[in-house]
Design an enzyme around this catalytic site. Structure first.
Site, PDB file in Angstrom:
ATOM      1  N   GLU A 181       6.904 -13.677 -13.558  1.00 13.77           N
ATOM      2  CA  GLU A 181       6.243 -12.597 -12.806  1.00 13.77           C
ATOM      3  C   GLU A 181       5.606 -11.551 -13.717  1.00 13.77           C
ATOM      4  O   GLU A 181       4.704 -10.836 -13.282  1.00 13.77           O
ATOM      5  CB  GLU A 181       7.195 -11.930 -11.824  1.00 13.77           C
ATOM      6  CG  GLU A 181       8.287 -11.078 -12.411  1.00 13.77           C
ATOM      7  CD  GLU A 181       9.061 -10.325 -11.332  1.00 13.77           C
ATOM      8  OE1 GLU A 181       8.506  -9.973 -10.299  1.00 13.77           O
ATOM      9  OE2 GLU A 181      10.262 -10.079 -11.548  1.00 13.77           O
ATOM     10  N   HIS A 190      17.781 -35.456 -13.060  1.00  8.19           N
ATOM     11  CA  HIS A 190      17.242 -35.866 -11.752  1.00  8.19           C
ATOM     12  C   HIS A 190      15.771 -35.491 -11.613  1.00  8.19           C
ATOM     13  O   HIS A 190      15.267 -35.347 -10.497  1.00  8.19           O
ATOM     14  CB  HIS A 190      18.083 -35.219 -10.641  1.00  8.19           C
ATOM     15  CG  HIS A 190      19.516 -35.627 -10.696  1.00  8.19           C
ATOM     16  ND1 HIS A 190      19.992 -36.817 -10.192  1.00  8.19           N
ATOM     17  CD2 HIS A 190      20.584 -35.019 -11.274  1.00  8.19           C
ATOM     18  CE1 HIS A 190      21.292 -36.925 -10.425  1.00  8.19           C
ATOM     19  NE2 HIS A 190      21.680 -35.836 -11.077  1.00  8.19           N
ATOM     20  N   ASN A 194      -0.705   1.003   5.967  1.00  8.88           N
ATOM     21  CA  ASN A 194       0.099   0.032   5.220  1.00  8.88           C
ATOM     22  C   ASN A 194       0.656  -0.941   6.244  1.00  8.88           C
ATOM     23  O   ASN A 194       1.279  -0.540   7.217  1.00  8.88           O
ATOM     24  CB  ASN A 194       1.240   0.724   4.465  1.00  8.88           C
ATOM     25  CG  ASN A 194       2.082  -0.272   3.675  1.00  8.88           C
ATOM     26  OD1 ASN A 194       1.613  -1.368   3.373  1.00  8.88           O
ATOM     27  ND2 ASN A 194       3.314   0.082   3.375  1.00  8.88           N
ATOM     28  N   GLY A 195       0.399  -2.239   6.030  1.00  5.64           N
ATOM     29  CA  GLY A 195       0.939  -3.241   6.954  1.00  5.64           C
ATOM     30  C   GLY A 195      -0.146  -4.217   7.357  1.00  5.64           C
ATOM     31  O   GLY A 195      -1.177  -4.334   6.701  1.00  5.64           O
ATOM     32  N   LYS A 218      11.796 -13.568 -13.846  1.00  2.00           N
ATOM     33  CA  LYS A 218      11.351 -12.466 -14.703  1.00  2.00           C
ATOM     34  C   LYS A 218      10.194 -12.900 -15.586  1.00  2.00           C
ATOM     35  O   LYS A 218       9.183 -12.223 -15.710  1.00  2.00           O
ATOM     36  CB  LYS A 218      12.524 -11.976 -15.573  1.00  2.00           C
ATOM     37  CG  LYS A 218      13.560 -11.175 -14.842  1.00  2.00           C
ATOM     38  CD  LYS A 218      13.160  -9.738 -14.678  1.00  2.00           C
ATOM     39  CE  LYS A 218      13.024  -9.191 -13.313  1.00  2.00           C
ATOM     40  NZ  LYS A 218      13.459  -9.759 -12.131  1.00  2.00           N
ATOM     41  N   CYS A 249       0.832  -1.209   0.000  1.00  2.42           N
ATOM     42  CA  CYS A 249       0.000   0.000   0.000  1.00  2.42           C
ATOM     43  C   CYS A 249       0.866   1.259   0.000  1.00  2.42           C
ATOM     44  O   CYS A 249       2.014   1.246   0.400  1.00  2.42           O
ATOM     45  CB  CYS A 249      -0.877   0.022   1.250  1.00  2.42           C
ATOM     46  SG  CYS A 249      -1.853  -1.449   1.446  1.00  2.42           S
ATOM     47  N   TRP A 261      -3.056  -2.436  -1.562  1.00  2.00           N
ATOM     48  CA  TRP A 261      -2.688  -3.759  -2.075  1.00  2.00           C
ATOM     49  C   TRP A 261      -3.279  -4.728  -1.060  1.00  2.00           C
ATOM     50  O   TRP A 261      -2.806  -4.823   0.075  1.00  2.00           O
ATOM     51  CB  TRP A 261      -1.173  -3.884  -2.136  1.00  2.00           C
ATOM     52  CG  TRP A 261      -0.681  -5.127  -2.795  1.00  2.00           C
ATOM     53  CD1 TRP A 261      -0.487  -5.331  -4.137  1.00  2.00           C
ATOM     54  CD2 TRP A 261      -0.341  -6.362  -2.169  1.00  2.00           C
ATOM     55  NE1 TRP A 261      -0.030  -6.597  -4.378  1.00  2.00           N
ATOM     56  CE2 TRP A 261       0.054  -7.260  -3.190  1.00  2.00           C
ATOM     57  CE3 TRP A 261      -0.333  -6.793  -0.861  1.00  2.00           C
ATOM     58  CZ2 TRP A 261       0.463  -8.567  -2.929  1.00  2.00           C
ATOM     59  CZ3 TRP A 261       0.071  -8.087  -0.589  1.00  2.00           C
ATOM     60  CH2 TRP A 261       0.461  -8.960  -1.611  1.00  2.00           C
ATOM     61  N   LYS A 292       5.822  -3.683  -5.637  1.00  2.00           N
ATOM     62  CA  LYS A 292       7.238  -3.376  -5.846  1.00  2.00           C
ATOM     63  C   LYS A 292       8.039  -3.579  -4.570  1.00  2.00           C
ATOM     64  O   LYS A 292       9.175  -4.027  -4.616  1.00  2.00           O
ATOM     65  CB  LYS A 292       7.404  -1.927  -6.308  1.00  2.00           C
ATOM     66  CG  LYS A 292       8.845  -1.503  -6.546  1.00  2.00           C
ATOM     67  CD  LYS A 292       9.501  -2.312  -7.650  1.00  2.00           C
ATOM     68  CE  LYS A 292      10.924  -1.890  -7.899  1.00  2.00           C
ATOM     69  NZ  LYS A 292      11.584  -2.780  -8.875  1.00  2.00           N
ATOM     70  N   GLU A 317      16.888 -16.395 -12.264  1.00  2.00           N
ATOM     71  CA  GLU A 317      16.420 -15.017 -12.460  1.00  2.00           C
ATOM     72  C   GLU A 317      15.621 -14.901 -13.761  1.00  2.00           C
ATOM     73  O   GLU A 317      14.590 -14.246 -13.819  1.00  2.00           O
ATOM     74  CB  GLU A 317      17.613 -14.058 -12.449  1.00  2.00           C
ATOM     75  CG  GLU A 317      17.355 -12.640 -12.908  1.00  2.00           C
ATOM     76  CD  GLU A 317      16.341 -11.852 -12.073  1.00  2.00           C
ATOM     77  OE1 GLU A 317      15.899 -12.369 -11.036  1.00  2.00           O
ATOM     78  OE2 GLU A 317      15.975 -10.739 -12.493  1.00  2.00           O
ATOM     79  N   ARG A 334       4.101   0.720  -6.530  1.00  2.00           N
ATOM     80  CA  ARG A 334       4.099  -0.253  -5.423  1.00  2.00           C
ATOM     81  C   ARG A 334       3.060  -1.349  -5.651  1.00  2.00           C
ATOM     82  O   ARG A 334       3.039  -2.352  -4.955  1.00  2.00           O
ATOM     83  CB  ARG A 334       3.822   0.465  -4.098  1.00  2.00           C
ATOM     84  CG  ARG A 334       4.881   1.507  -3.759  1.00  2.00           C
ATOM     85  CD  ARG A 334       4.386   2.451  -2.687  1.00  2.00           C
ATOM     86  NE  ARG A 334       4.407   1.831  -1.393  1.00  2.00           N
ATOM     87  CZ  ARG A 334       5.382   1.975  -0.477  1.00  2.00           C
ATOM     88  NH1 ARG A 334       6.401   2.748  -0.767  1.00  2.00           N
ATOM     89  NH2 ARG A 334       5.347   1.381   0.674  1.00  2.00           N
TER      90      ARG A 334
HETATM   91  C1  AGP Z   1      11.867  -9.103  -8.697  1.00  2.04           C
HETATM   92  O1  AGP Z   1      11.678  -8.781 -10.058  1.00  2.04           O
HETATM   93  C2  AGP Z   1      10.632  -8.914  -7.856  1.00  2.04           C
HETATM   94  N1  AGP Z   1      10.043  -7.673  -8.043  1.00  2.04           N
HETATM   95  C3  AGP Z   1      10.869  -9.275  -6.415  1.00  2.04           C
HETATM   96  O2  AGP Z   1      11.312 -10.608  -6.391  1.00  2.04           O
HETATM   97  C4  AGP Z   1      11.895  -8.412  -5.642  1.00  2.04           C
HETATM   98  O3  AGP Z   1      13.193  -8.654  -6.140  1.00  2.04           O
HETATM   99  C5  AGP Z   1      11.833  -8.815  -4.160  1.00  2.04           C
HETATM  100  O4  AGP Z   1      10.538  -8.523  -3.681  1.00  2.04           O
HETATM  101  C6  AGP Z   1      12.869  -8.106  -3.296  1.00  2.04           C
HETATM  102  O5  AGP Z   1      12.621  -6.725  -3.264  1.00  2.04           O
HETATM  103  P1  AGP Z   1      13.759  -5.760  -2.650  1.00  2.04           P
HETATM  104  O6  AGP Z   1      14.962  -5.898  -3.545  1.00  2.04           O
HETATM  105  O7  AGP Z   1      13.157  -4.394  -2.662  1.00  2.04           O
HETATM  106  O8  AGP Z   1      14.058  -6.256  -1.253  1.00  2.04           O
END
Ligand code: AGP
Length: 607
Positions: free
Chosen positions: A486, A502, A98-99, A483, A2, A74, A602, A479, A27
């Site tokens: 997500e 395996h 937020n939280g 990418k 949020c 969010w 984010k 990674e 965010r």
């Molecule tokens: C990565 O593309 C994602 N957005 C997510 O995995 C992100 O890397 C993760 O939430 C960590 O965020 P931070 O680097 O702000 O701690």
């Protein structure tokens, strides 16, 4: 997560609140709302979906007043709908949050038993109803908010607005960041400095457990014990202008394209052209006494740590442990007072990473933050904070932050290797030059975007994908899978090439692309064997390699992406570019929300 904004201004608050919320859109959110006070009268408007819906509502049903609060939600508790959108209100008080309030059910039961009727299932409504109950007992607005805050357990950033109070905001922070902005006869509250950037660069960050009484002419901060606290007002350099997309369709593409520039900044910060050396300013650690490096992070930041593990062990000969923060903090590993714990985080606010830092803080020799937000909680709570110079990263999918994290980590590795006598000047010069060549190589890679775009025509039709890599390219395979999944919502997995037999090879058929990240390094031949096992079973291999690798093993593969030659150590930095572009163009073809993928935020500031 949020986003929160608040303003005590001398202009109509509604448009300013909407504009500030726009800077928090990155965010991630599913609804938004504002509340204002005008001549003592509290008004509220909320809408589902994007901010444009709230703006449309305000066009038809405006609310006035120069004091106000705003929120992008969010959803954590309660479905994403208007009734659960913030601000929540109970007659004379409105709150944005937020939280997660962990004891909200107990508080809700007590209030219900006392006759309160709840509208929603949210934890936040408990906050506002509890505050109203204190107002009903005759407490002042400030005392009612203070009494409410005292009852809350869990993580929160809160901002209260009251009926009849045109010049009062109460802000509180525990576990989720919150900043106070100082204007000229105005005051602001925001989740981060970016939200407040156009109004002010004078920011006071609330510390853990702080709450603040804000008026246009005063700021009184009290700590968790209720004692007056003096928090520093800082001048924060956030260029609000840098938060537009420029010529690009998406923030993600803009940030991918910025990598040559921001990596040059990061490399410039960590290398010295005159001496051909690599150095990390303020890294006051005696690596000859360090018995272990522990790195903790989440998501892409965790994968940057996973790359650095190979470097610390192979180049600096330091044992290195890497873990995702959500596991580490509950595993409660024994820590040595001769070890160094590093916390990598773009936002510097990820709840699990912050909690892991607090677990380590008194147990290790030094804690080191590698962050993109200098004033963030993780940065401020570590002994040493290393900047990555990536600039503001808006796209939920982390791109330039990942490659810049790798630059900072590489600099620490090289500094440690030198200190421990594991690296001579000639090798350091070679790595210095390799680092400084990287921006040019990335530019070359970006020049081949149209080829990668074409490759994704078929990829976008796939339901599943497998990424393979060996050695330091294994985390890069992970990674690439992260990418792709997500932002395109295609199920993708990353695997160590050697693990194929395996289990995962059972998945291989003509429908599932297998993307192999393999520069022609010492492990290339072994990866080629794995690749041939895939092709022998009708699998479609997309080989990402250099010219030498393509000449050696390119025959028979489904498609090839050829990269410029790069120093083995730095291949994960360079090969991150095709991984990012494969995901980006696939997602664009699929029409998903590239910058704000569904369900994602984010910065994950809650567990
Ligand atoms: C990565 O593309 C994602 N957005 C997510 O995995 C992100 O890397 C993760 O939430 C960590 O965020 P931070 O680097 O702000 O701690």
């Amino acid at each position: 997560m949020c986003g929160i904004v608040g303003i005590l201004g001398d202009h109509e608050a509604a448009p300013i609140l909407i504009d500030a919320l726009k800077r928090l859109e990155y965010r991630g959110y599913d609804s938004a709302g504002i509340a204002t006070v005008d001549a003592g009268s509290l008004g509220r408007r909320r809408a589902m979906g994007k901010l444009v819906n709230l703006s449309d509502l305000l066009m038809h049903e405006p609310i006035t007043g120069k004091s106000g609060i705003g929120h992008t939600r969010w959803a954590t508790h309660g479905a994403p709908n208007v009734i659960n959108a913030h601000p929540h209100r109970a007659k004379d008080v409105a709150v944005v949050h937020n939280g997660i309030i962990e004891n909200y059910k107990d508080l809700r039961d007590e209030l219900t038993a006392a006759g309160t009727v709840f509208e929603t299932e949210t934890d936040t409504e408990t906050v506002v109803q509890l505050c109203m109950s204190y107002l009903n007992e005759g407490l002042s607005s400030i005392d009612a908010a203070a009494a409410t805050i005292k009852c809350l357990e869990g993580a929160y950033a809160l901002c209260f607005l009251f009926e009849g109070e045109d010049d009062l905001l109460i802000a509180a922070r525990k576990g989720s960041p919150l900043a106070i902005g100082h204007g000229d006869g105005e005051m602001y509250v925001g989740s981060d400095a970016l939200a407040l950037a156009p109004m002010t660069d004078k920011i006071t960050y609330l510390e853990e457990g702080d709450w603040a009484v804000v008026t246009r002419s005063s700021l009184e901060i009290r700590d968790a014990d209720g004692k007056l606290a003096n928090r520093e007002m800082r001048t924060i350099k956030v260029d609000a202008g840098k938060t537009d997309k420029g010529i690009h369709k998406h923030y993600m593409m803009k940030e991918i394209a910025e990598q040559p520039t921001v990596l040059a900044d990061a490399i410039g910060h960590y290398t010295d052209a005159e001496t051909g050396t690599v150095s990390v300013p303020n890294l006051n650690i005696d690596f000859t006494t360090v018995d272990k490096i522990t790195m903790v992070a989440c998501g892409t930041a965790y994968l940057a740590c996973s790359v650095a593990k190979y470097w610390f062990e192979q180049i600096a000969s330091i044992p290195c442990e890497v873990d995702v923060a959500s596991e580490f903090r509950y595993r409660e590993p024994p820590m040595s007072d001769k070890s160094v714990a590093m916390f990598v985080s773009q936002s510097g606010e990820t709840a699990d990473t912050l909690a892991a830092l607090r677990y380590c803080a008194e147990k290790v020799a030094k804690t080191v933050a590698v962050v993109n937000v200098a004033e963030s909680s993780i940065s401020r709570e570590c002994d040493i904070s290393l900047p990555i110079h990536a600039g503001v990263e808006i796209g939920v999918a982390s791109t330039k932050a990942f490659t810049c994290q790798l630059i900072a980590l590489a600099a620490v590795v090289i500094s440690a290797a030198r200190a421990r006598g594991e690296m001579d000047a000639a090798v350091e010069q070679e790595l210095h030059d390799a680092l400084n060549n990287l921006p040019g190589l990335i530019n070359q890679s970006l020049a081949h975007q149209s080829h990668i775009d074409a490759v994704t025509i078929d990829l976008a039709k796939a339901a599943d994908a497998l990424f393979l890599g060996r050695g330091v390219m294994y985390p890069l395979a992970l990674e690439g899978a992260l990418k792709l999944k997500e932002i395109s919502y295609i199920h993708a997995e990353g695997y160590a090439s050697g693990e194929l037999k395996h289990g995962p090879i059972a998945l291989v058929d003509e429908h599932m692309p297998v993307i192999v990240m393999a520069p022609k390094d010492d492990l290339f031949d072994k990866t080629v064997s794995n690749m041939q096992e895939v092709m022998a079973r009708g699998g479609k291999v997309l080989l990402v390699t250099d010219q030498s690798g393509a000449d050696t093993a390119g025959d028979g593969v489904w498609k090839t992406i050829i990269m410029p030659p790069v120093h083995n150590m730095l291949a994960p930095v360079l090969y991150a570019i095709p991984a990012q572009l494969i995901a980006y163009y696939t997602a664009v073809r699929k029409g998903t929300d590239v910058d704000q993928p569904r369900n994602l935020a984010k910065s994950v500031t809650v567990e």
